[in-house]
Design a protein around this motif. Structure first.
Motif, PDB file in Angstrom:
ATOM      1  N   PHE A  24      17.578  12.053 -14.800  1.00  0.00           N
ATOM      2  CA  PHE A  24      16.826  12.187 -13.548  1.00  0.00           C
ATOM      3  C   PHE A  24      16.646  10.846 -12.857  1.00  0.00           C
ATOM      4  CE2 PHE A  24      16.475  16.054 -15.660  1.00  0.00           C
ATOM      5  CZ  PHE A  24      16.534  16.974 -14.626  1.00  0.00           C
ATOM      6  N   GLU A  25      16.468   9.790 -13.659  1.00  0.00           N
ATOM      7  CA  GLU A  25      16.408   8.448 -13.069  1.00  0.00           C
ATOM      8  C   GLU A  25      17.736   8.143 -12.382  1.00  0.00           C
ATOM      9  OE1 GLU A  25      13.178   6.490 -16.171  1.00  0.00           O
ATOM     10  OE2 GLU A  25      15.315   6.321 -16.606  1.00  0.00           O
ATOM     11  N   GLN A  26      18.811   8.542 -13.040  1.00  0.00           N
ATOM     12  CA  GLN A  26      20.150   8.317 -12.485  1.00  0.00           C
ATOM     13  C   GLN A  26      20.338   9.092 -11.169  1.00  0.00           C
ATOM     14  OE1 GLN A  26      23.759   9.810 -14.633  1.00  0.00           O
ATOM     15  NE2 GLN A  26      23.984   7.679 -15.215  1.00  0.00           N
ATOM     16  N   GLN A  27      19.845  10.324 -11.134  1.00  0.00           N
ATOM     17  CA  GLN A  27      19.967  11.135  -9.909  1.00  0.00           C
ATOM     18  C   GLN A  27      19.170  10.500  -8.771  1.00  0.00           C
ATOM     19  OE1 GLN A  27      18.958  15.222 -11.067  1.00  0.00           O
ATOM     20  NE2 GLN A  27      20.232  14.946 -12.870  1.00  0.00           N
ATOM     21  N   GLY A  28      17.970  10.035  -9.091  1.00  0.00           N
ATOM     22  CA  GLY A  28      17.148   9.364  -8.075  1.00  0.00           C
ATOM     23  C   GLY A  28      17.832   8.102  -7.564  1.00  0.00           C
ATOM     24  N   GLN A  29      18.423   7.356  -8.471  1.00  0.00           N
ATOM     25  CA  GLN A  29      19.142   6.123  -8.089  1.00  0.00           C
ATOM     26  C   GLN A  29      20.309   6.448  -7.166  1.00  0.00           C
ATOM     27  OE1 GLN A  29      20.171   4.529 -11.952  1.00  0.00           O
ATOM     28  NE2 GLN A  29      18.033   4.025 -12.385  1.00  0.00           N
ATOM     29  N   LYS A  30      21.004   7.521  -7.506  1.00  0.00           N
ATOM     30  CA  LYS A  30      22.161   7.925  -6.710  1.00  0.00           C
ATOM     31  C   LYS A  30      21.723   8.345  -5.299  1.00  0.00           C
ATOM     32  CE  LYS A  30      26.481   8.930  -6.185  1.00  0.00           C
ATOM     33  NZ  LYS A  30      27.486   7.875  -6.149  1.00  0.00           N
ATOM     34  N   VAL A  31      20.617   9.075  -5.214  1.00  0.00           N
ATOM     35  CA  VAL A  31      20.090   9.494  -3.914  1.00  0.00           C
ATOM     36  C   VAL A  31      19.751   8.247  -3.079  1.00  0.00           C
ATOM     37  CG1 VAL A  31      18.064  10.535  -2.781  1.00  0.00           C
ATOM     38  CG2 VAL A  31      19.246  11.768  -4.594  1.00  0.00           C
ATOM     39  N   ALA A  32      19.064   7.305  -3.697  1.00  0.00           N
ATOM     40  CA  ALA A  32      18.689   6.074  -2.990  1.00  0.00           C
ATOM     41  C   ALA A  32      19.933   5.343  -2.485  1.00  0.00           C
ATOM     42  CB  ALA A  32      17.867   5.173  -3.918  1.00  0.00           C
ATOM     43  N   THR A  77       9.808  10.992  -7.702  1.00  0.00           N
ATOM     44  CA  THR A  77       9.922  12.445  -7.478  1.00  0.00           C
ATOM     45  C   THR A  77      10.929  13.057  -8.462  1.00  0.00           C
ATOM     46  OG1 THR A  77      11.668  12.352  -5.771  1.00  0.00           O
ATOM     47  CG2 THR A  77       9.381  12.297  -5.002  1.00  0.00           C
ATOM     48  N   TYR A  78      11.961  12.295  -8.815  1.00  0.00           N
ATOM     49  CA  TYR A  78      12.929  12.797  -9.793  1.00  0.00           C
ATOM     50  C   TYR A  78      12.332  12.826 -11.193  1.00  0.00           C
ATOM     51  CZ  TYR A  78      16.659  13.806  -6.664  1.00  0.00           C
ATOM     52  OH  TYR A  78      17.391  14.419  -5.699  1.00  0.00           O
ATOM     53  N   VAL A  79      11.510  11.829 -11.504  1.00  0.00           N
ATOM     54  CA  VAL A  79      10.831  11.819 -12.806  1.00  0.00           C
ATOM     55  C   VAL A  79       9.878  13.019 -12.898  1.00  0.00           C
ATOM     56  CG1 VAL A  79       9.193  10.547 -14.260  1.00  0.00           C
ATOM     57  CG2 VAL A  79      11.086   9.331 -13.159  1.00  0.00           C
ATOM     58  N   ALA A  80       9.181  13.317 -11.791  1.00  0.00           N
ATOM     59  CA  ALA A  80       8.254  14.453 -11.770  1.00  0.00           C
ATOM     60  C   ALA A  80       8.999  15.764 -11.999  1.00  0.00           C
ATOM     61  CB  ALA A  80       7.501  14.504 -10.446  1.00  0.00           C
ATOM     62  N   ASN A  81      10.172  15.855 -11.409  1.00  0.00           N
ATOM     63  CA  ASN A  81      11.001  17.044 -11.579  1.00  0.00           C
ATOM     64  C   ASN A  81      11.346  17.242 -13.061  1.00  0.00           C
ATOM     65  OD1 ASN A  81      12.682  19.185 -10.969  1.00  0.00           O
ATOM     66  ND2 ASN A  81      14.294  17.935 -10.089  1.00  0.00           N
ATOM     67  N   TRP A  82      11.707  16.172 -13.720  1.00  0.00           N
ATOM     68  CA  TRP A  82      11.973  16.217 -15.168  1.00  0.00           C
ATOM     69  C   TRP A  82      10.726  16.658 -15.931  1.00  0.00           C
ATOM     70  CZ3 TRP A  82      14.424  16.195 -19.690  1.00  0.00           C
ATOM     71  CH2 TRP A  82      13.775  15.679 -20.818  1.00  0.00           C
ATOM     72  N   GLU A  83       9.610  16.028 -15.634  1.00  0.00           N
ATOM     73  CA  GLU A  83       8.362  16.290 -16.369  1.00  0.00           C
ATOM     74  C   GLU A  83       7.922  17.749 -16.234  1.00  0.00           C
ATOM     75  OE1 GLU A  83       6.323  14.223 -18.122  1.00  0.00           O
ATOM     76  OE2 GLU A  83       7.454  12.359 -17.834  1.00  0.00           O
ATOM     77  N   ILE A  84       8.028  18.277 -15.007  1.00  0.00           N
ATOM     78  CA  ILE A  84       7.450  19.590 -14.746  1.00  0.00           C
ATOM     79  C   ILE A  84       8.400  20.742 -15.062  1.00  0.00           C
ATOM     80  CG2 ILE A  84       6.551  21.077 -12.894  1.00  0.00           C
ATOM     81  CD1 ILE A  84       5.414  18.321 -11.743  1.00  0.00           C
ATOM     82  N   TYR A  85       9.636  20.599 -14.674  1.00  0.00           N
ATOM     83  CA  TYR A  85      10.553  21.723 -14.875  1.00  0.00           C
ATOM     84  C   TYR A  85      11.299  21.646 -16.205  1.00  0.00           C
ATOM     85  CZ  TYR A  85      14.444  24.955 -14.302  1.00  0.00           C
ATOM     86  OH  TYR A  85      15.364  25.959 -14.499  1.00  0.00           O
ATOM     87  N   TRP A  86      11.785  20.459 -16.573  1.00  0.00           N
ATOM     88  CA  TRP A  86      12.694  20.345 -17.714  1.00  0.00           C
ATOM     89  C   TRP A  86      12.008  20.069 -19.037  1.00  0.00           C
ATOM     90  CZ3 TRP A  86      17.931  21.396 -17.478  1.00  0.00           C
ATOM     91  CH2 TRP A  86      18.428  21.623 -16.181  1.00  0.00           C
ATOM     92  N   ASN A 141       8.321  25.245  -8.675  1.00  0.00           N
ATOM     93  CA  ASN A 141       9.413  24.616  -7.930  1.00  0.00           C
ATOM     94  C   ASN A 141       8.976  23.502  -6.992  1.00  0.00           C
ATOM     95  OD1 ASN A 141      11.406  26.265  -9.079  1.00  0.00           O
ATOM     96  ND2 ASN A 141      10.736  27.946  -7.776  1.00  0.00           N
ATOM     97  N   LYS A 142       7.678  23.215  -6.956  1.00  0.00           N
ATOM     98  CA  LYS A 142       7.170  22.230  -5.996  1.00  0.00           C
ATOM     99  C   LYS A 142       7.795  20.838  -6.217  1.00  0.00           C
ATOM    100  CE  LYS A 142       3.035  20.313  -3.908  1.00  0.00           C
ATOM    101  NZ  LYS A 142       3.538  18.944  -3.875  1.00  0.00           N
ATOM    102  N   ALA A 143       7.812  20.377  -7.462  1.00  0.00           N
ATOM    103  CA  ALA A 143       8.327  19.032  -7.743  1.00  0.00           C
ATOM    104  C   ALA A 143       9.806  18.928  -7.380  1.00  0.00           C
ATOM    105  CB  ALA A 143       8.116  18.675  -9.205  1.00  0.00           C
TER     106      ALA A 143
END
Ligand SMILES: [Ca+2]
Ligand SMILES: [Ca+2]
Ligand SMILES: [Ca+2]
Ligand SMILES: [Ca+2]
Length: 180
Positions: A30-38, A56-65, A102-104
């Motif tokens: 998820f950190e990698q995905q966030g980096q790629k988006v940036a 926001t990508y870290v939150a997605n990991w924490e909440i969904y995954w 799905n919010k995060a």
């Protein structure tokens, strides 16, 4: 129980989320995905905006995954993921739960934080997980059910739930991630 069709569909999503391609979904992906988006939108590492995107990508990991990590080793195997998806689908959650779960994920894609996801925002997300611009256009058209060129939280959450739950190979929401 997940059907073979659901298993195949969700496994593809799992391997898409595993951007490091080591067979496990973990925080680093998820950190990698966030980096790629940036990188795709030209945001420099170290800036406040950069940190916001990563968080926001870290939150997605924490909440969904992360809740899928049954053995607590901070890595999710495809089996752990399929088991947790099976439980989520069986719970047949109402609209409120869908929106909360799905919010995060929505927030990580809604880069300008205006509460709607545009095709451009969706394309940036899908590119960050290895899909093409054409893939994004096709996927977006399937989940923008009212065709106004934006994804509302409601459209997003409903399509994402249908993506997981649908056992109909023709269901438009199967194309949520463009895959399959
Ligand atoms: Ca990985
Ligand atoms: Ca695990
Ligand atoms: Ca937006
Ligand atoms: Ca729409």
């Amino acid at each position: 129980m997940l059907t073979e069709f659901q298993k195949r569909k969700l496994s593809l999503r799992f391997y898409m989320a595993d951007t490091s391609k080591d067979g496990m979904v973990e925080l680093a992906d998820f950190e990698q995905q966030g980096q790629k988006v940036a990188e795709l939108i030209g945001i420099q590492p170290g800036s406040t905006e950069y940190e916001k995107i990563i968080s926001t990508y870290v939150a997605n990991w924490e909440i969904y995954w992360k809740p899928a990590d049954a053995d607590g080793d901070n890595k999710i195997t495809v089996d752990e993921y399929l088991k947790s998806a099976d439980i989520l689908i069986a719970e047949n959650t109402g609209k409120k739960t869908k929106l909360r779960v799905n919010k995060a994920f929505f927030d990580s894609i809604d880069l300008d934080r205006d509460g709607e996801i545009t095709l451009n925002e969706y394309t940036i997300y899908l590119k960050a997980v290895g899909r093409s611009e054409e893939d994004a256009k096709m996927a977006f058209s399937k989940i923008d059910t009212n065709g106004d060129g934006k994804l509302s939280r409601d459209e997003f959450a409903t399509a994402l739930y249908d993506y997981h739950a649908s056992n109909d190979p023709q269901a438009p929401a199967n194309r949520f991630f463009s895959l399959y």
